[in-house]
Design a protein around this motif. Structure first.
Motif, short mmCIF file in Angstrom:
data_model
loop_
_atom_site.label_atom_id
_atom_site.label_comp_id
_atom_site.label_asym_id
_atom_site.label_seq_id
_atom_site.Cartn_x
_atom_site.Cartn_y
_atom_site.Cartn_z
N ASP A 1 0.67 -1.15 0.11
CA ASP A 1 -0.51 0.11 0.18
C ASP A 1 0.38 1.08 0.12
OD1 ASP A 1 -2.61 0.97 0.12
OD2 ASP A 1 -2.78 1.34 2.56
N SER A 2 0.51 2.30 -0.69
CA SER A 2 0.76 3.43 -0.84
C SER A 2 -0.03 4.46 -0.13
CB SER A 2 1.64 3.98 -2.01
OG SER A 2 2.40 3.14 -2.43
N SER A 3 0.76 6.08 0.08
CA SER A 3 -0.17 6.77 0.88
C SER A 3 0.37 8.13 -0.37
CB SER A 3 -0.07 6.98 1.98
OG SER A 3 -1.04 6.28 2.75
N TYR A 4 -0.31 8.71 -0.95
CA TYR A 4 0.21 9.74 -1.65
C TYR A 4 -0.42 11.70 -1.42
CZ TYR A 4 0.91 6.01 -4.79
OH TYR A 4 0.81 4.51 -5.43
N GLU B 1 -5.05 13.07 1.03
CA GLU B 1 -4.31 11.89 1.30
C GLU B 1 -5.63 10.31 -0.02
OE1 GLU B 1 -2.06 9.20 4.41
OE2 GLU B 1 -3.63 10.66 5.17
N SER B 2 -4.63 10.03 -0.53
CA SER B 2 -5.31 8.42 -1.59
C SER B 2 -3.59 7.75 -1.12
CB SER B 2 -5.60 9.30 -2.38
OG SER B 2 -5.78 8.31 -2.79
N ASN B 3 -4.60 6.59 -1.17
CA ASN B 3 -3.45 5.52 -2.20
C ASN B 3 -3.74 5.32 -2.99
OD1 ASN B 3 -6.29 4.29 -2.19
ND2 ASN B 3 -5.68 2.43 -0.44
N LEU C 1 -8.98 10.58 1.49
CA LEU C 1 -9.29 11.67 2.89
C LEU C 1 -8.75 13.44 2.35
CD1 LEU C 1 -8.36 11.61 6.20
CD2 LEU C 1 -6.91 10.05 4.80
N ASN C 2 -9.75 14.22 3.11
CA ASN C 2 -9.13 15.59 2.71
C ASN C 2 -9.14 16.36 3.93
OD1 ASN C 2 -8.80 16.08 -0.69
ND2 ASN C 2 -10.97 15.25 -0.17
N THR C 3 -8.91 17.28 4.30
CA THR C 3 -8.74 17.76 5.59
C THR C 3 -8.28 18.81 5.67
OG1 THR C 3 -6.06 17.03 5.95
CG2 THR C 3 -7.58 15.55 6.94
#
Length: 427
Positions: free
Chosen positions: A233-236, A265-267, A298-300
């Motif tokens: 898994d990766s987080s961008y 943030e997305s995988n 998700l967006n923050t």
């Protein structure tokens, strides 16, 4: 395991082997000069490493210059030392005196100059007016076309211009560990300042524009044993934010950094069924409810103040709180139960020495995580000192993770504790 792990070590261990280096520092004259043949410039050869180094000096040096009259090149020669090899002991400096062989044309004013081979920093100094030369005494006209107004003395290279805007953000590292099988976690990150930094006391709007950044961080967990060695898994994380640092005392020991912005943030997955993994593998057995899809995003909006104290010998302690507000988190609407709304980062150590950091996020009811990192200059590792005779770049790293959500895919899953060892490039 053995072949994959050995190949992985070959990827990142030799990459950190560097040579002892010589840093070149060109120094401008103390006052105005005629800038003709015989004018002297000082070049320092700095050796900031613990190993002796010898630099081969060219017999003839070349420099580029820019003035109000135009741009050009001049030649220089070293008058001291006379030899072509200059030995620089560890943690010391040697001085090279250079003399101009060619005049710098101009009618007074300031000139920008830098050596081109080997390359150095650019310097600026004042040139005394040169007496006009009559046409009958001049074989060729010395006129040069004027340069672009406002940029005519800037000799900045493309690399230097990039460095003005790009800098480190989150740590960059590569670490390897074991959790039922070998796996790796690596991260790279940078931030980009959109506008040039400027002087203080500007209007608030102009200052806000100069404090505006973009950043990008990617964190990946890599399965080193499963067939085809996939990235689990990766987080961008692209981010846009304002960043401002305030000095709180005259001794400059206390600094407050204020950061506020928005982050996505997305995988990087667009949906589909959750992949099926074997019982024994990177995944550990869990009773957590799995989602029908493996896409995560998700967006923050966030606010992240950081307070830093610096003492003697560059020892520092800093604390940062990162408070987030979630929106558009349809794929993982309950993520706040595991990440919470605030994460804390504590860091202490020496800028050029050992450092320790602790990051805690989530809720106190156990749905959270803790990550510990210990780093120190890799060359200070006793084993590396015995094996490698030259300077080893980067920082040795020990990383420990405990809790939920080491990856965005598994934000609601708690796996076995993870211990990794690696090389950190920026901290």
């Amino acid at each position: 395991m053995p072949r994959s792990f050995a190949l992985l070590l070959l990827l990142f261990v030799p990459g950190g082997v560097l040579q002892a280096r010589i840093d070149l520092l060109l120094v401008p004259p103390a006052g105005a000069v005629a800038a003709g043949p015989g004018t002297e410039l000082t070049l320092y050869l700095n050796n900031p490493t613990e190993l002796a180094e010898t630099m081969h000096l060219p017999r003839e040096w070349f420099a580029s210059y820019a003035s109000e009259r135009g741009q050009g090149r001049v030649r220089l020669v070293a008058s001291s030392p006379a030899e072509t090899e200059c030995a620089v002991p560890p943690m010391s400096r040697r001085t090279v005196v250079l003399q101009l062989l060619d005049p710098i044309p101009g009618a007074g004013g300031f000139v920008s100059l830098r050596l081109t081979d080997p390359a150095t920093n650019a310097i600026m100094f004042e040139v005394l007016p040169i007496e006009p030369v009559t046409a009958r005494n001049s074989a060729t006209p010395s006129h040069r076309p004027p340069l672009v107004p406002g940029r005519h003395l800037d000799l900045t290279s493309d690399l230097e211009a990039m460095r003005r805007h790009i800098s480190g953000y989150d740590p960059i590292y590569f670490a390897v560990g074991w959790r039922e099988r070998f796996n790796a976690r690596f991260q790279f990150s940078f931030k980009y300042r959109v506008f040039e930094s400027g002087p203080p006391a500007e209007s608030w709007a102009r200052q806000a524009a100069r404090d505006f950044y973009f950043a990008y961080t990617q964190t990946t967990i890599w399965d080193l044993e499963t067939f085809s060695k996939p990235f689990y898994d990766s987080s961008y994380k692209p981010t846009a934010f304002l960043l401002r640092t305030l000095v709180l005392d005259p001794e400059r020991t206390w600094r407050l950094t204020l950061q506020a912005g928005a982050q996505h943030e997305s995988n990087g997955k667009g949906g589909g069924a959750t992949p099926v993994y074997p019982d024994s593998g990177l995944l550990s057995p869990t009773n957590a409810q799995r989602h029908a899809s493996d896409t995560r995003s998700l967006n923050t909006l966030y606010l992240a103040p950081k307070l830093r104290w610096t003492g003697d010998n560059d020892f520092f302690v800093e604390a940062r709180a990162h408070a987030s507000v979630y929106f558009q988190n349809d794929e993982n609407p309950d993520i706040h139960r595991y990440r919470g709304y605030v994460d804390l980062l504590l860091r202490a150590g020496y800028d050029r020495g050992i450092q320790a950091s602790l990051q805690a996020r989530g809720k106190v009811d156990g749905h959270g995580s803790i990550e510990l990192n210990f780093t120190w200059p890799a060359i200070q590792t006793p084993l590396l000192k015995l094996i490698i005779l030259r300077t080893f770049g980067g920082y040795a790293q020990v990383q420990y993770f405990n809790g939920y959500g080491e990856s965005l895919l598994d934000y609601d899953v708690r796996r076995k504790d993870q211990l990794r060892f690696g090389l950190m490039i920026t901290r």
